[in-house]
Design an enzyme around this catalytic site. Structure first.
Site, PDB file in Angstrom:
ATOM      1  NE  ARG A 233      37.066  34.039  38.256  1.00 13.38           N
ATOM      2  CZ  ARG A 233      37.534  34.141  39.509  1.00 13.38           C
ATOM      3  NH1 ARG A 233      37.796  35.318  40.038  1.00 13.38           N
ATOM      4  NH2 ARG A 233      37.763  33.056  40.225  1.00 13.38           N
ATOM      5  CD  GLU A 262      42.543  37.641  35.601  1.00 14.68           C
ATOM      6  OE1 GLU A 262      43.061  36.750  36.293  1.00 14.68           O
ATOM      7  OE2 GLU A 262      41.593  38.319  35.987  1.00 14.68           O
ATOM      8  CG  HIS A 280      42.972  37.782  39.872  1.00 16.58           C
ATOM      9  ND1 HIS A 280      42.296  37.018  38.942  1.00 16.58           N
ATOM     10  CD2 HIS A 280      42.373  37.535  41.068  1.00 16.58           C
ATOM     11  CE1 HIS A 280      41.333  36.333  39.568  1.00 16.58           C
ATOM     12  NE2 HIS A 280      41.369  36.633  40.851  1.00 16.58           N
TER      13      HIS A 280
HETATM   14  P1  NAP Z   1      28.640  34.389  46.235  1.00 19.23           P
HETATM   15  O1  NAP Z   1      28.408  34.544  47.690  1.00 19.23           O
HETATM   16  O2  NAP Z   1      28.182  33.148  45.564  1.00 19.23           O
HETATM   17  O3  NAP Z   1      28.020  35.657  45.505  1.00 19.23           O
HETATM   18  C1  NAP Z   1      27.830  35.725  44.127  1.00 19.23           C
HETATM   19  C2  NAP Z   1      26.713  36.709  43.848  1.00 19.23           C
HETATM   20  O4  NAP Z   1      26.575  36.832  42.437  1.00 19.23           O
HETATM   21  C3  NAP Z   1      25.379  36.273  44.419  1.00 19.23           C
HETATM   22  O5  NAP Z   1      24.771  37.379  45.028  1.00 19.23           O
HETATM   23  C4  NAP Z   1      24.597  35.829  43.202  1.00 19.23           C
HETATM   24  O6  NAP Z   1      23.242  36.164  43.436  1.00 19.23           O
HETATM   25  C5  NAP Z   1      25.192  36.694  42.101  1.00 19.23           C
HETATM   26  N1  NAP Z   1      25.048  36.053  40.786  1.00 19.23           N
HETATM   27  C6  NAP Z   1      25.330  34.777  40.467  1.00 19.23           C
HETATM   28  N2  NAP Z   1      25.057  34.563  39.178  1.00 19.23           N
HETATM   29  C7  NAP Z   1      24.571  35.715  38.685  1.00 19.23           C
HETATM   30  C8  NAP Z   1      24.076  36.106  37.415  1.00 19.23           C
HETATM   31  N3  NAP Z   1      24.026  35.237  36.392  1.00 19.23           N
HETATM   32  N4  NAP Z   1      23.644  37.383  37.256  1.00 19.23           N
HETATM   33  C9  NAP Z   1      23.698  38.255  38.287  1.00 19.23           C
HETATM   34  N5  NAP Z   1      24.151  37.931  39.515  1.00 19.23           N
HETATM   35  C10 NAP Z   1      24.582  36.678  39.711  1.00 19.23           C
HETATM   36  O7  NAP Z   1      30.203  34.484  45.901  1.00 19.23           O
HETATM   37  P2  NAP Z   1      31.316  35.392  46.622  1.00 19.23           P
HETATM   38  O8  NAP Z   1      32.009  34.578  47.640  1.00 19.23           O
HETATM   39  O9  NAP Z   1      30.712  36.679  46.994  1.00 19.23           O
HETATM   40  O10 NAP Z   1      32.313  35.595  45.364  1.00 19.23           O
HETATM   41  C11 NAP Z   1      31.842  36.274  44.220  1.00 19.23           C
HETATM   42  C12 NAP Z   1      32.834  36.204  43.086  1.00 19.23           C
HETATM   43  O11 NAP Z   1      33.956  37.060  43.359  1.00 19.23           O
HETATM   44  C13 NAP Z   1      33.502  34.847  42.829  1.00 19.23           C
HETATM   45  O12 NAP Z   1      32.667  33.999  42.077  1.00 19.23           O
HETATM   46  C14 NAP Z   1      34.768  35.225  42.086  1.00 19.23           C
HETATM   47  O13 NAP Z   1      34.531  35.245  40.689  1.00 19.23           O
HETATM   48  C15 NAP Z   1      35.066  36.634  42.565  1.00 19.23           C
HETATM   49  N6  NAP Z   1      36.278  36.696  43.391  1.00 19.23           N
HETATM   50  C16 NAP Z   1      37.337  37.434  42.961  1.00 19.23           C
HETATM   51  C17 NAP Z   1      38.471  37.539  43.744  1.00 19.23           C
HETATM   52  C18 NAP Z   1      39.626  38.383  43.313  1.00 19.23           C
HETATM   53  O14 NAP Z   1      40.743  38.086  43.710  1.00 19.23           O
HETATM   54  N7  NAP Z   1      39.416  39.425  42.531  1.00 19.23           N
HETATM   55  C19 NAP Z   1      38.549  36.847  44.955  1.00 19.23           C
HETATM   56  C20 NAP Z   1      37.455  36.099  45.360  1.00 19.23           C
HETATM   57  C21 NAP Z   1      36.322  36.033  44.575  1.00 19.23           C
HETATM   58  P3  NAP Z   1      22.041  35.411  42.715  1.00 19.23           P
HETATM   59  O15 NAP Z   1      22.353  33.943  42.828  1.00 19.23           O
HETATM   60  O16 NAP Z   1      20.840  35.864  43.430  1.00 19.23           O
HETATM   61  O17 NAP Z   1      22.073  35.906  41.298  1.00 19.23           O
HETATM   62  C1  8YV Z   2      42.248  33.768  43.593  1.00 19.65           C
HETATM   63  C2  8YV Z   2      39.782  34.333  43.205  1.00 19.65           C
HETATM   64  O1  8YV Z   2      43.125  34.710  43.095  1.00 19.65           O
HETATM   65  O2  8YV Z   2      38.761  33.081  44.922  1.00 19.65           O
HETATM   66  C3  8YV Z   2      38.668  33.526  43.774  1.00 19.65           C
HETATM   67  O3  8YV Z   2      37.666  33.339  43.062  1.00 19.65           O
HETATM   68  O4  8YV Z   2      39.670  34.872  42.154  1.00 19.65           O
HETATM   69  C4  8YV Z   2      41.027  34.548  43.976  1.00 19.65           C
HETATM   70  O5  8YV Z   2      40.858  34.424  45.336  1.00 19.65           O
HETATM   71  C5  8YV Z   2      42.175  32.626  42.628  1.00 19.65           C
HETATM   72  O6  8YV Z   2      41.124  31.808  42.789  1.00 19.65           O
HETATM   73  C6  8YV Z   2      43.416  31.746  42.709  1.00 19.65           C
HETATM   74  O7  8YV Z   2      44.511  32.382  42.261  1.00 19.65           O
END
Ligand code: NAP
Ligand code: 8YV
Length: 322
Positions: A233, A262, A280
């Site tokens: 994020r 954004e 994004h």
């Molecule tokens: P996840 O499995 O819950 O992984 C999140 C990781 O972040 C965990 O390892 C967690 O570990 C760590 N974390 C949580 N809070 C933290 C903190 N305060 N300080 C340091 N580390 C922390 O989630 P995921 O499915 O991998 O997704 C991760 C993130 O990617 C989403 O939350 C979203 O914001 C982002 N995302 C972006 C896109 C995009 O389109 N760019 C798409 C999908 C997701 P601990 O709990 O051990 O700290």
């Molecule tokens: C999407 C994301 O772009 O899953 C997330 O956390 O950031 C992305 O997959 C968003 O949630 C919806 O547009």
């Protein structure tokens, strides 16, 4: 007979509206339209399908006395006040797993684009400069010999780590807790991780706990060969500090898929040719967005048919349907 009245907020793939309409009475609102929704309608709505850019905040939740579930389109749910939902017994669901590999692909592509200046090289060709001026200059950075520090070794972080291993990179990580199921070296501070690596992959969630944690000190620890990639994020990085670090050479470059405000992106970032900026698109293939949309629909259907969500978030620990 409709299972319940649902409010669809913001954008989601067409299948979400189509499928929800078969089972529910669906109302829609885009950004800026929520305030105008009538108290009568809001009191009847029992579920929200929330898309990007429309926050489900305390003010909205308080106007919805019959709200039972918020099904978020996305694995990151920082735009939903999940803690408040938890206090009120409202279930929140997200879309984990179905997007993990897609986002990891995007993250790794963004890393390669950034290290080897691939977008700038393509712009060079399209502008006719290869023909007119000769080869594109050699890039100061290479992926060879880099150490990848992952902030947030969760589902997506782990999928990125596996790709990094295949590319011969050393992987390290930081999070709130050390994982017991991986051998990658763990750093209990983010600054410690930054000191031990030259490439920082941000894949931690947004929200207050992570706001601005990639700050000036972390960027200084990363050093002048440093490259930051952010697919988590935008709020996790102190954006003005990142701009300054790129401008004064504290770090070498950045590849960003997410931004603090954004879809607004600071002009200073757009002005830097070597920085790679994506709108994004981490999960943005039809294949993956449809699977995310299906999970939103399935969570709502499961809740209203069986009283059980499929993928509840930690703040609202309802028992998931097996
Ligand atoms: P996840 O499995 O819950 O992984 C999140 C990781 O972040 C965990 O390892 C967690 O570990 C760590 N974390 C949580 N809070 C933290 C903190 N305060 N300080 C340091 N580390 C922390 O989630 P995921 O499915 O991998 O997704 C991760 C993130 O990617 C989403 O939350 C979203 O914001 C982002 N995302 C972006 C896109 C995009 O389109 N760019 C798409 C999908 C997701 P601990 O709990 O051990 O700290
Ligand atoms: C999407 C994301 O772009 O899953 C997330 O956390 O950031 C992305 O997959 C968003 O949630 C919806 O547009």
């Amino acid at each position: 007979m409709a299972l319940a009245e649902i409010l669809m907020l913001g954008r989601a793939p067409a299948i979400v509206g189509e499928q929800l309409s078969r089972q529910f009475t669906v109302h829609r609102a885009g950004p800026g339209e929520v305030e105008a929704l009538s108290p009568d309608l809001l009191s009847r709505v029992r579920g929200i399908a929330s898309g990007a850019h429309v926050p489900v905040n305390r003010a909205l939740i308080e106007r919805m006395p019959g709200l039972e579930i918020v099904a978020n389109f996305g694995v990151g749910y920082d735009s939903v006040d999940a803690a408040f939902c938890g206090e009120r017994g409202i279930c929140v669901t997200n879309t984990p797993d179905v997007l993990t590999e897609e986002v990891a692909d995007t993250a790794f592509g963004l890393l390669l684009m950034t290290v080897r200046q691939l977008s700038a090289a393509e712009r060079y060709l399209r502008a006719g400069r290869w023909e007119a001026e000769g080869p594109y200059p050699l890039t100061p950075a290479t992926l060879r010999g880099r150490t990848l520090g992952i902030l947030g070794l969760g589902r997506i972080g782990l999928a990125i780590a596996r790709r990094a291993e295949a590319f011969g990179l050393e992987v390290r990580y930081h999070g709130r807790t050390q994982r017991t199921d991986v051998d990658y070296p763990y750093h209990d501070t983010l600054e410690g991780l930054a000191r031990a690596c030259d490439t920082l992959m941000v894949v931690a969630p947004g929200g207050e706990a992570t706001r601005g944690i990639v700050d000036r000190r972390v960027l200084e620890a990363l050093g002048p060969e440093g490259i930051v990639v952010n697919v988590g994020r935008g709020t996790v990085i102190d954006e003005p500090a990142l701009v300054a670090a790129l401008q004064d050479g504290t770090i070498l470059s950045a590849g960003l898929d997410v931004f603090e405000k954004e879809p607004k992106v600071p002009q200073a970032l757009k002005d830097m040719e070597h920085v790679v900026l994506l709108p994004h698109v981490g999960s943005a293939s039809r294949h993956t967005r449809d699977r995310m949309g299906q999970l939103v629909v399935d969570n709502l259907a499961s809740w209203f048919r069986d009283g059980r969500p499929l993928t509840p978030v930690a703040e609202t620990p309802f028992v998931a349907k097996g």
